[in-house]
Write an enzyme that holds these catalytic residues in place. Sequence first.
Site, mmCIF file in Angstrom:
data_model
loop_
_atom_site.group_PDB
_atom_site.id
_atom_site.type_symbol
_atom_site.label_atom_id
_atom_site.label_comp_id
_atom_site.label_asym_id
_atom_site.label_seq_id
_atom_site.Cartn_x
_atom_site.Cartn_y
_atom_site.Cartn_z
ATOM 1 N N ASP A 182 25.638 10.487 -21.075
ATOM 2 C CA ASP A 182 24.451 10.930 -20.350
ATOM 3 C C ASP A 182 24.387 12.453 -20.295
ATOM 4 O OD1 ASP A 182 22.486 11.444 -18.352
ATOM 5 O OD2 ASP A 182 22.900 9.518 -17.409
ATOM 6 N N VAL A 208 27.476 5.735 -21.256
ATOM 7 C CA VAL A 208 28.372 6.082 -20.148
ATOM 8 C C VAL A 208 27.921 7.374 -19.491
ATOM 9 C CG1 VAL A 208 30.284 4.932 -21.316
ATOM 10 C CG2 VAL A 208 29.986 7.386 -21.615
ATOM 11 N N HIS A 209 28.374 7.571 -18.244
ATOM 12 C CA HIS A 209 28.044 8.817 -17.564
ATOM 13 C C HIS A 209 29.118 9.304 -16.609
ATOM 14 C CE1 HIS A 209 27.065 6.063 -14.283
ATOM 15 N NE2 HIS A 209 27.034 7.103 -13.475
ATOM 16 N N ARG A 269 25.192 -1.201 -5.177
ATOM 17 C CA ARG A 269 23.822 -1.566 -5.538
ATOM 18 C C ARG A 269 23.684 -3.056 -5.843
ATOM 19 N NH1 ARG A 269 21.047 3.275 -9.126
ATOM 20 N NH2 ARG A 269 21.408 4.961 -7.644
ATOM 21 N N GLU A 277 14.629 -4.386 -20.525
ATOM 22 C CA GLU A 277 14.650 -5.784 -20.123
ATOM 23 C C GLU A 277 13.482 -6.579 -20.705
ATOM 24 O OE1 GLU A 277 15.028 -5.769 -15.853
ATOM 25 O OE2 GLU A 277 17.196 -5.458 -15.968
ATOM 26 N N TYR A 334 18.062 5.504 -14.247
ATOM 27 C CA TYR A 334 18.191 4.062 -14.061
ATOM 28 C C TYR A 334 16.807 3.419 -13.955
ATOM 29 C CZ TYR A 334 19.465 -0.418 -11.999
ATOM 30 O OH TYR A 334 19.619 -1.759 -11.749
#
Length: 447
Positions: free
Chosen positions: A155, A129-130, A373, A326, A187
């Site tokens: 974060d 989380v941030h 986004r 990923e 990110y």
Amino acid sequence: MNSAKLSFVLCAAASSVICLGIYISSRARKPEPRGWRFDRAKCGDYPDELCAALFEGKAAAAVIGAECEQTHGPETRGGEGEGEGGEGEGGEGGETAVNCSRLLAAHNYITETLSREEADFPLAYILTVHKDLPTLEWLFRAIYAPQNLYCIHVDNRSSAGFRRGVQGLAGCFPNAFLASRAERVVYGGFSRLQADINCMEELAPSPVRWRYAINLCGQDYPLKTNRELVRLLKTQWKDKNITPGIPQPDHVKQRTSHVHREYISPTESYVIKTPARKSETVPHGLKLYFGSAYYALTRGFVDFVLRDKRAKDLLQWSRDTYSPDEHYWVTLNRIADAPGADPNAEWEGSIRSIKWLDQTRVAHNGCKGHYVRNICVYGLGDLEWLAQKDSLFANKFEVNSHPLVAQCMERWLRPRTLSQSEVPIRQGWRIKNSACFFDIENNDCNR
């Protein structure tokens, strides 16, 4: 024209003007849909029947809800950063200690294990989380169970206030803690993968006999109860890892063929693709796969990730790749001798439901909230779609932008959770007023 005719004409004209004014006024006032009488002054406590109607796709309920959010919702939406690694927000959380008794009472936390089945199958959660403390706390109370473990990675770029708020939240529960080593998450960068590894290192030696590790970001929400998750992992997956993915497609190979660097400045951060090609081949001749950064991993597999040389070498090799989370989990899960591995797996296992912008009219009917986004932040009109999904979780939510979505999701999930209990239901576990979002700074219920 005589006086009598003139009077008649003037009277008719005046009547027409009056009638036109009444017509326009009546058109401007939109009548409430038939079937509900909803006082917008009480929008903070959204009626259960309206939530139920939204999950059934009844448009009239969405009209009322949308008007309510516009009237009583926040003036501005939340930040535009990704849930996994955007800029932190200031002003969240306070200097004073959290009043844990008030927190638990305000949000009806379930403080007892609800079944023997769940007691025998604890889960370990990794939350990265941030920002956005209200949404995080709303998620946390939905997934909280006293037999589980919760590692929260905050974060390094988050505001001091946000960190204090999360620390205060975790401090109210003996089975929740902040990761002792925090990354400055970028990110698409290696730091996002490292954040999960940091939590795994602290969860692995725990005396709690947790069976699976599940990772989330702060804007997720469960679509299944804890008991439903346990049953699915026990029966359908039977000690297998869930890492949906396929062999690396050609269009993503540049992520691992070229050197990437994390760029961080006081105002922004992102990953840069350099012209340099990676000189090292994939260690141990591993075949790269591409898939979800989100997973459900057996405890044996987590131990494998932390100790096996192949896993360690792949982690090191992935440091200068793009979005290594990923390819990392899905690649390791195809190693035949890894615990819980499934070498022939593809996209099986729906971890999260997401409405991507480019999938509109292909995989979903469009976002009824707003996009951040290219990911939908769910609105009231998305509830019917969410209720039909068979995923474990959904993303993305914002309590401040769409508070009635948060209320309805709670009222949809909590009754199902309690209906599956084998222990007597305490009155304090029932959602009384889910419009109340606990204000950690003021130790009170914030409406």
